[in-house]
Scaffold this active site. Structure first.
Site, short mmCIF file in Angstrom:
data_model
loop_
_atom_site.label_atom_id
_atom_site.label_comp_id
_atom_site.label_asym_id
_atom_site.label_seq_id
_atom_site.Cartn_x
_atom_site.Cartn_y
_atom_site.Cartn_z
N TYR A 165 52.60 62.36 62.53
CA TYR A 165 52.16 61.64 61.33
C TYR A 165 51.59 60.27 61.70
CZ TYR A 165 52.68 59.83 56.51
OH TYR A 165 52.48 59.30 55.26
N LYS A 169 47.77 58.95 61.17
CA LYS A 169 47.52 57.83 60.28
C LYS A 169 46.85 56.66 61.00
CE LYS A 169 48.88 59.39 56.31
NZ LYS A 169 47.84 59.69 55.30
#
Length: 303
Positions: A165, A169
């Site tokens: 993640y 991001k």
């Protein structure tokens, strides 16, 4: 009069959480809205369900707004093309893309499966690419367009168990910056938000100790999706703000720093591994960032 009067807005992941709040607020501010949501689980990988997106579209229309549902996946490039085409067919244009769609597959990096890595990268980073690439030429040609993309403090600060993640991001942060730089002469803007908000994605994070439980309770009570939506719609409205990273935390909005030199060291005869270890790194130590997570940076209760 709303700040988005006459605009057409595509919101991904718009059936629930931050996406839904962005879509509803965009409509309230005068926009015609394409409600995109695959209708899948938090972990992704399932067939999905078109009814959640349709429910939000119906809610907007019942309140007097204009909206249409779309159930394509942001991870599918043809699906992103279809979202854009649907906006053009239904409303005759597109001015804004808000892209909070996402999944989570948290796991310690040394235990992470390739599938968990690929799935998160595909939705978050490739998804951001897909929706921006499908629409960028239209924005440039009409010399009007705004992207509101979503990063995370898990990337810009760090969080254990979220390597996939965080990597995705941080990639979104780089993508947004370049889109903003290249779009400046064409009035195409791009900004990103790292949101603090209680959503069904956050609800999947394991609570392993008392401190984690307290953090969860703070998020439930003081950091809501509708507060993030206010910033997202503000960035969607015409302005000269572009290329920035914001954090939305309850009623707080932060403009975040971006990578710039902290300290430089020069050695006229050049550096060697030995001199770096003996002199360079120790001299820079006081300016090095620690390995603390978000809680060590935002140490006060949300306002």
């Amino acid at each position: 009069m709303g700040v988005l009067d006459g605009k057409v807005v595509l919101v991904t992941g718009a059936a629930r959480g931050i996406g839904k709040e962005c879509a509803v607020l965009a409509a309230r501010e005068g926009a015609k809205v394409v409600i995109n949501d695959l209708g899948g689980s938090v972990a992704g990988g399932d067939a999905g369900d078109s009814s959640p997106a349709q429910d939000v579209a119906d809610e907007i229309k019942a309140a007097g707004g204009e909206a249409v549902a779309n159930s394509d996946s942001v991870s599918d490039r043809k699906g992103a093309d279809h979202m854009f085409q649907q906006a053009m067919d239904e409303f005759g244009g597109l001015n804004v893309v808000i892209n909070p769609a996402g999944i989570l597959r948290d796991k310690m990096f040394h235990k992470m499966d390739d599938e968990d890595w690929d799935a998160v990268i595909n939705v978050h980073l490739n998804g951001a690419y897909n929706v921006t690439r499908a629409t960028i030429n239209h924005f440039r040609e009409q010399q009007d367009g705004a992207y509101v993309l979503f990063t995370s403090t898990s990337g810009i600060i760090g969080n254990v168990g979220q390597a996939n993640y965080a990597a995705a991001k941080m990639g979104v942060a780089g993508l947004s910056r370049i889109i903003a730089m290249e779009g400046a002469m064409k009035n195409v803007r791009s900004n990103i938000i790292a949101p603090f908000a209680w959503t069904r994605m956050i609800a999947t994070i394991p609570v392993k100790d008392e401190e984690s439980q307290k953090r969860v309770e703070r998020m439930k009570n003081a950091m809501r999706a509708d507060q993030v939506a206010q910033l997202a719609i503000g960035l969607s409205a015409p302005s000269d703000v572009s290329g920035q990273i914001f954090v939305a935390r309850g009623n707080e909005v932060f403009l975040m720093s971006q990578s710039r030199p902290l300290r430089g060291m020069t050695r006229m005869e050049g550096w060697s591994p030995e001199t770096l270890l003996e002199h360079g790194f120790p001299a820079m130590k006081a300016d090095m960032l620690d390995l603390g997570n978000t809680g060590s940076v935002f140490t006060w209760e949300p306002v």
